[in-house]
Design a protein around this motif. Structure first.
Motif, mmCIF file in Angstrom:
data_model
loop_
_atom_site.group_PDB
_atom_site.id
_atom_site.type_symbol
_atom_site.label_atom_id
_atom_site.label_comp_id
_atom_site.label_asym_id
_atom_site.label_seq_id
_atom_site.Cartn_x
_atom_site.Cartn_y
_atom_site.Cartn_z
ATOM 1 N N ALA A 44 -43.191 -4.450 18.641
ATOM 2 C CA ALA A 44 -42.828 -5.864 18.624
ATOM 3 C C ALA A 44 -42.687 -6.389 20.041
ATOM 4 O O ALA A 44 -42.283 -5.662 20.952
ATOM 5 C CB ALA A 44 -41.517 -6.076 17.865
ATOM 6 N N VAL A 45 -43.017 -7.664 20.223
ATOM 7 C CA VAL A 45 -42.737 -8.383 21.460
ATOM 8 C C VAL A 45 -41.799 -9.523 21.079
ATOM 9 O O VAL A 45 -42.088 -10.293 20.164
ATOM 10 C CB VAL A 45 -44.022 -8.890 22.149
ATOM 11 C CG1 VAL A 45 -44.874 -9.729 21.216
ATOM 12 C CG2 VAL A 45 -43.681 -9.683 23.398
ATOM 13 N N ARG A 46 -40.662 -9.611 21.770
ATOM 14 C CA ARG A 46 -39.647 -10.613 21.426
ATOM 15 C C ARG A 46 -39.351 -11.492 22.626
ATOM 16 O O ARG A 46 -39.299 -11.012 23.761
ATOM 17 C CB ARG A 46 -38.354 -9.951 20.950
ATOM 18 C CG ARG A 46 -38.512 -9.097 19.705
ATOM 19 C CD ARG A 46 -37.165 -8.490 19.285
ATOM 20 N NE ARG A 46 -37.328 -7.540 18.217
ATOM 21 C CZ ARG A 46 -37.326 -7.845 16.923
ATOM 22 N NH1 ARG A 46 -37.165 -9.100 16.565
ATOM 23 N NH2 ARG A 46 -37.480 -6.919 16.000
ATOM 24 N N ALA A 47 -39.159 -12.774 22.350
ATOM 25 C CA ALA A 47 -38.729 -13.722 23.371
ATOM 26 C C ALA A 47 -37.294 -14.130 23.065
ATOM 27 O O ALA A 47 -36.950 -14.421 21.915
ATOM 28 C CB ALA A 47 -39.639 -14.944 23.395
ATOM 29 N N TRP A 48 -36.455 -14.149 24.110
ATOM 30 C CA TRP A 48 -35.027 -14.431 23.962
ATOM 31 C C TRP A 48 -34.657 -15.628 24.827
ATOM 32 O O TRP A 48 -35.123 -15.749 25.956
ATOM 33 C CB TRP A 48 -34.184 -13.233 24.422
ATOM 34 C CG TRP A 48 -34.630 -11.914 23.905
ATOM 35 C CD1 TRP A 48 -35.614 -11.115 24.410
ATOM 36 C CD2 TRP A 48 -34.121 -11.226 22.765
ATOM 37 N NE1 TRP A 48 -35.746 -9.968 23.670
ATOM 38 C CE2 TRP A 48 -34.842 -10.006 22.654
ATOM 39 C CE3 TRP A 48 -33.127 -11.504 21.839
ATOM 40 C CZ2 TRP A 48 -34.591 -9.083 21.660
ATOM 41 C CZ3 TRP A 48 -32.875 -10.586 20.839
ATOM 42 C CH2 TRP A 48 -33.589 -9.390 20.742
ATOM 43 N N ASP A 49 -33.789 -16.483 24.304
ATOM 44 C CA ASP A 49 -33.237 -17.555 25.110
ATOM 45 C C ASP A 49 -32.291 -16.928 26.128
ATOM 46 O O ASP A 49 -31.301 -16.293 25.755
ATOM 47 C CB ASP A 49 -32.482 -18.547 24.214
ATOM 48 C CG ASP A 49 -32.012 -19.778 24.969
ATOM 49 O OD1 ASP A 49 -31.350 -19.613 26.023
ATOM 50 O OD2 ASP A 49 -32.259 -20.898 24.501
ATOM 51 N N LEU A 50 -32.587 -17.092 27.419
ATOM 52 C CA LEU A 50 -31.795 -16.418 28.443
ATOM 53 C C LEU A 50 -30.357 -16.911 28.490
ATOM 54 O O LEU A 50 -29.459 -16.177 28.908
ATOM 55 C CB LEU A 50 -32.446 -16.608 29.817
ATOM 56 C CG LEU A 50 -33.312 -15.458 30.324
ATOM 57 C CD1 LEU A 50 -33.924 -15.802 31.664
ATOM 58 C CD2 LEU A 50 -32.503 -14.165 30.419
ATOM 59 N N ASP A 51 -30.104 -18.140 28.068
ATOM 60 C CA ASP A 51 -28.747 -18.663 28.124
ATOM 61 C C ASP A 51 -27.886 -18.169 26.969
ATOM 62 O O ASP A 51 -26.706 -17.874 27.146
ATOM 63 C CB ASP A 51 -28.773 -20.200 28.118
ATOM 64 C CG ASP A 51 -29.387 -20.770 29.387
ATOM 65 O OD1 ASP A 51 -29.265 -20.107 30.444
ATOM 66 O OD2 ASP A 51 -29.989 -21.848 29.316
ATOM 67 N N THR A 52 -28.469 -18.078 25.773
ATOM 68 C CA THR A 52 -27.669 -17.764 24.584
ATOM 69 C C THR A 52 -27.928 -16.378 24.008
ATOM 70 O O THR A 52 -27.114 -15.867 23.239
ATOM 71 C CB THR A 52 -27.954 -18.794 23.481
ATOM 72 O OG1 THR A 52 -29.314 -18.650 23.041
ATOM 73 C CG2 THR A 52 -27.729 -20.204 23.993
ATOM 74 N N GLY A 53 -29.069 -15.781 24.330
ATOM 75 C CA GLY A 53 -29.428 -14.504 23.724
ATOM 76 C C GLY A 53 -30.061 -14.641 22.355
ATOM 77 O O GLY A 53 -30.360 -13.634 21.703
ATOM 78 N N ALA A 54 -30.275 -15.864 21.889
ATOM 79 C CA ALA A 54 -30.896 -16.068 20.583
ATOM 80 C C ALA A 54 -32.378 -15.710 20.641
ATOM 81 O O ALA A 54 -33.040 -15.879 21.668
ATOM 82 C CB ALA A 54 -30.726 -17.517 20.137
ATOM 83 N N VAL A 55 -32.909 -15.225 19.528
ATOM 84 C CA VAL A 55 -34.329 -14.884 19.448
ATOM 85 C C VAL A 55 -35.143 -16.162 19.345
ATOM 86 O O VAL A 55 -34.920 -16.987 18.452
ATOM 87 C CB VAL A 55 -34.611 -13.968 18.243
ATOM 88 C CG1 VAL A 55 -36.102 -13.680 18.127
ATOM 89 C CG2 VAL A 55 -33.836 -12.674 18.363
ATOM 90 N N VAL A 56 -36.096 -16.340 20.254
ATOM 91 C CA VAL A 56 -36.987 -17.500 20.222
ATOM 92 C C VAL A 56 -38.189 -17.214 19.333
ATOM 93 O O VAL A 56 -38.599 -18.040 18.521
ATOM 94 C CB VAL A 56 -37.445 -17.875 21.647
ATOM 95 C CG1 VAL A 56 -38.449 -19.024 21.607
ATOM 96 C CG2 VAL A 56 -36.248 -18.239 22.508
ATOM 97 N N SER A 57 -38.762 -16.029 19.480
ATOM 98 C CA SER A 57 -39.920 -15.667 18.670
ATOM 99 C C SER A 57 -40.065 -14.157 18.646
ATOM 100 O O SER A 57 -39.548 -13.444 19.508
ATOM 101 C CB SER A 57 -41.212 -16.295 19.230
ATOM 102 O OG SER A 57 -41.541 -15.717 20.494
#
Length: 750
Positions: A479-492
């Motif tokens: 898997a490749v995951r993108a994370w919001d750097l401010d919140t740690g939420a998964v973007v995609s």
């Protein structure tokens, strides 16, 4: 003191315990043994979360070294549970004589089994002086109890509500106890045990005495036992290492009929069920004639027939359950697959399934979780990593419901299930002489952990999408995951089709047509992903062996150029706009190429590569040719980054021997040897502290270290992580993203 006063005193004591556990200074500064004494007494949500955080950090032996190290591990553990405020409060605790905190955890993922185990570990039972090989659960006097058998030759009874041993150990076996089951005989709770002394023994649990003399007849260790009702009479079914199964009338305390033979070479498990009104036993073992799983009619004491396990000739564990009104058998073994059969038809139920972690399963138990039948399996990762695993399955679908993970460092030997105060639990016995009580079902702590990767993180990078900074990670879970750097939420999340999934061992990010993309190396291909949506948007194909490194740069003629290398010893250039190769492969390395970085020297775009041939090579990307001879004097290079020290372009390599080496690219020589890591250095990133160039390195010693490149020395204490660090990258704000084990953490400078 009257009853009201005693109750008030208990409440006051509980409130004091909760207050102490909720104080970050107590967790950081107090001696670990004093904190441990209170963990099981936590009541309030805040105290229970603090106890779980402490247990999670407690799994790292380095937490005993000093308060400041304990502070770092506790702060990270709190962030993994999703409590960023508690993490900051822990980081703020001053420690006498300790270094100032230079980094704080912004957020971290919490997907590993160790997290779940820390959340749901209710308590640990201790007292045995040998490995605990067997466990069963029953009810005694209206209270849930566990019955355990150990290599120390004793059988012990534990009250699961009070967490204390009931009475003295039961003795009678002349050697280790290898199997335990429980049932009712004439209305009294009894335990049936098998041992290495080849006997089966029956124990009255209420008075703690053996019933009659040991039952003899086995010619090998009685290593499996189960109980059932046959024609209204309680029986025990035992199997030994010689492959013989015996049935015992527990009321008459005698053998029923002749031994059951002609099955496995050794019996490894026994379970019982009722099939169309008849009681059967299902036994597992090893057999070269496709009888690794055998079904027996206990009334006639004849074989019903084997269950087809295909090519697998070994089944190590068995359990039975009722699913949608039908009795089923579940078995597993050295291949880690859970096999399911309808016992009425003896036909397999769909395909055998493998869990996300387990490569070998040794024990199975069944239970009810939230009204649904569930199967608990325990085993280990693989022969190279014997870490114990614990997984919960849905027997109807074969799907894994929960991964309780490899949260301990000792081999799991047995599991059983029961309920304690209305909550389903699994009793887990270990080689280290302990029994752990682990809650099943959803955890109920106040934290909000964010799931990360399911297998180790291999690479990390950063990107910006619509003004939002992101971290991008890839790993062995494909898997490749993108994370919001401010919140740690998964973007995609991007993932290949399951049948094509392979570990993604390298990663880089770029902007293509105004959109952020990630390039991930997977086998011989480099896949392109839209980080905002997680969709695959292309692939680079040309390498003949697995790709291990990816980097990007720009040139005058092309907006984005990708540089890839791998096991085929070639360095390849790609136009990302057309996704076509640029020129011929660059050759020269004589071993696998493990790492690549790009830089610009005298307005020329360069690539720096290193690998197993222990050289560092420089490539002119515009000319498509090497720059001079290889730089020698290094070790097996695993990672590389480029920097500028003073006015000199340098490369920093992380090596297999634990060293970090700095190379002067203009003078073409080794310019510094930095030591401190105690294992291979798998990640390098460069940044600046107060205007000075600094390298951040991570490795198998589970640390991130900082190096002052002009001075050639380590800066401050290393950062501790619970698992090997395989990925480190610098964020646009000067922070760090670290991949450790299967988790991701974002750190900020203080």
């Amino acid at each position: 003191m009257n009853g009201t006063e005693r109750f008030a005193a208990v409440l006051a004591e509980a409130a004091e315990v909760d207050a102490r556990l909720s104080d970050p200074a107590f967790l950081v500064r107090e001696a670990p043994e004093d904190v441990h004494a209170l963990l099981d007494q936590a009541v309030s949500p805040a105290a229970r979360l603090a106890a779980a955080v402490y247990r999670l950090s407690d799994q790292d032996p380095r937490r005993d070294a000093s308060p400041h190290r304990r502070r770092d591990l506790l702060a990270l553990a709190a962030a993994r549970f999703g409590d960023r405020e508690l993490s900051r409060r822990i980081s703020d605790v001053p420690v006498a004589g300790g270094p100032d905190v230079r980094w704080v955890v912004d957020w971290a993922t919490g997907s590993g089994g160790r997290l779940h185990r820390a959340d749901r570990s209710l308590h640990t039972l201790t007292g045995h002086t040998g490995e605990v090989a067997a466990v069963a659960a029953t009810v005694l006097g209206g209270r849930a109890v566990a019955v355990t058998g150990s290599a120390d030759g004793t059988v012990r009874i534990w009250d699961l509500a009070t967490r204390r041993q009931v009475g003295a150990p039961l003795t009678g076996h002349r050697s280790g106890v290898t199997a335990v089951a429980a049932c009712l005989v004439d209305g009294r709770a009894v335990a049936v045990t098998g041992g290495q002394d080849r006997t089966v023994q029956v124990w009255d649990l209420a008075d703690g005495r053996r019933v009659g003399e040991p039952l003899t007849g086995h010619s090998g260790a009685a290593c499996a036992v189960a109980t059932a009702m046959v024609d209204g009479r309680p029986v025990a079914v035992s199997g030994d290492r010689d492959g013989v199964v015996r049935v015992w009338d527990l009321a008459a305390h005698a053998l029923l009929g002749e031994p059951l033979t002609g099955s496995q070479g050794a019996v490894t498990g026994v379970a019982t069920a009722v099939v169309e009104g008849r009681t059967v036993a299902v036994t597992t073992g090893w057999d070269e004639k496709e009888r690794a799983v055998q079904v027996w009619d206990l009334a006639t004491r004849r074989p019903v027939g084997p269950l087809d396990t295909g090519e697998d000739r070994e089944a190590r564990a068995v359990a039975t359950a009722v699913v949608e009104g039908r009795p089923i058998a579940l078995t597993a073994g050295s291949d880690g697959k859970l096999r399911r059969w309808d016992l009425a038809s003896r036909e397999p139920m769909k395909e055998a399934r493998t869990g996300p972690q387990q490569q070998s399963v040794s024990v199975i138990a069944t239970t009810l979780v939230e009204g649904r039948t569930a199967v608990v399996t325990a085993g280990w990762l693989d022969e190279c990593d014997p870490s114990p695993t614990l997984e919960v399955w849905d027997p109807a679908t074969g799907e894994v419901l929960d991964d309780l993970g490899h949260g301990a460092d000792s081999t799991i030997l047995a599991v059983a299930t029961t309920e304690v105060d209305g909550r389903p639990v699994v009793l887990v016995t270990f080689e280290d002489m302990t029994v752990e009580v682990v809650g099943l079902g959803p955890g109920d702590l106040s934290g909000s952990p964010v799931a990360g990767h399911r297998q180790p993180v291999r690479a990390a990078a950063t990107a910006v999408a619509e003004g939002r900074p992101m971290a991008v990670t890839s790993g062995d879970d494909g898997a490749v995951r993108a994370w919001d750097l401010d919140t740690g939420a998964v973007v995609s999340t991007g993932r290949l089709l399951a049948e094509h999934t392979r570990p993604m061992k390298a990663l880089a990010t770029a902007e293509l047509d105004g959109r952020p993309v990630a390039l991930t190396a997977c086998d011989t291909l480099v896949h392109l992903w839209d980080t905002a949506t997680g969709r695959q948007v292309g692939a680079l194909q040309g390498h003949t062996l697995p790709v291990t490194a990816v980097a990007v740069t720009t040139s005058e003629k092309r907006p984005v150029v990708a540089v890839t290398c791998g096991w085929d010893k070639a360095v390849r250039l790609w136009d990302l706009t057309t996704q076509q190769p640029l020129g011929k492969p660059l050759t020269g390395h004589t071993g696998w190429v493990w790492a690549v970085a790009t830089t610009v020297v005298d307005d020329r775009p360069l690539a720096v590569t290193t690998g197993k041939d222990e050289t560092v090579r420089i490539w002119d990307l515009a000319a498509g040719e090497p720059v001079g001879e290889p730089l020698a004097g290094g070790d097996w290079g695993l990672s590389v980054a480029a920097a500028v020290v003073g006015d000199r372009p340098v490369a920093v390599t992380g090596c297999h021997d634990g060293t970090v080496r700095m190379w002067d690219l203009a003078a073409r020589r080794l310019d510094g040897l930095l030591t401190g890591h105690t294992g291979p250095v798998r990640a390098v990133a460069v940044t600046a502290f107060e205007g000075r160039p600094v390298a951040a390195t991570g490795g198998d010693d589970a640390t991130v270290r900082f190096w002052d490149l002009p001075a050639g020395r380590q800066m401050g204490p290393e950062l501790l992580f619970p698992s090997e660090v395989r990925a480190v990258t610098v964020t646009p704000s000067g922070g760090l993203v670290v991949g450790f084990g299967q988790e991701v953490a974002a750190l900020a400078r203080r």
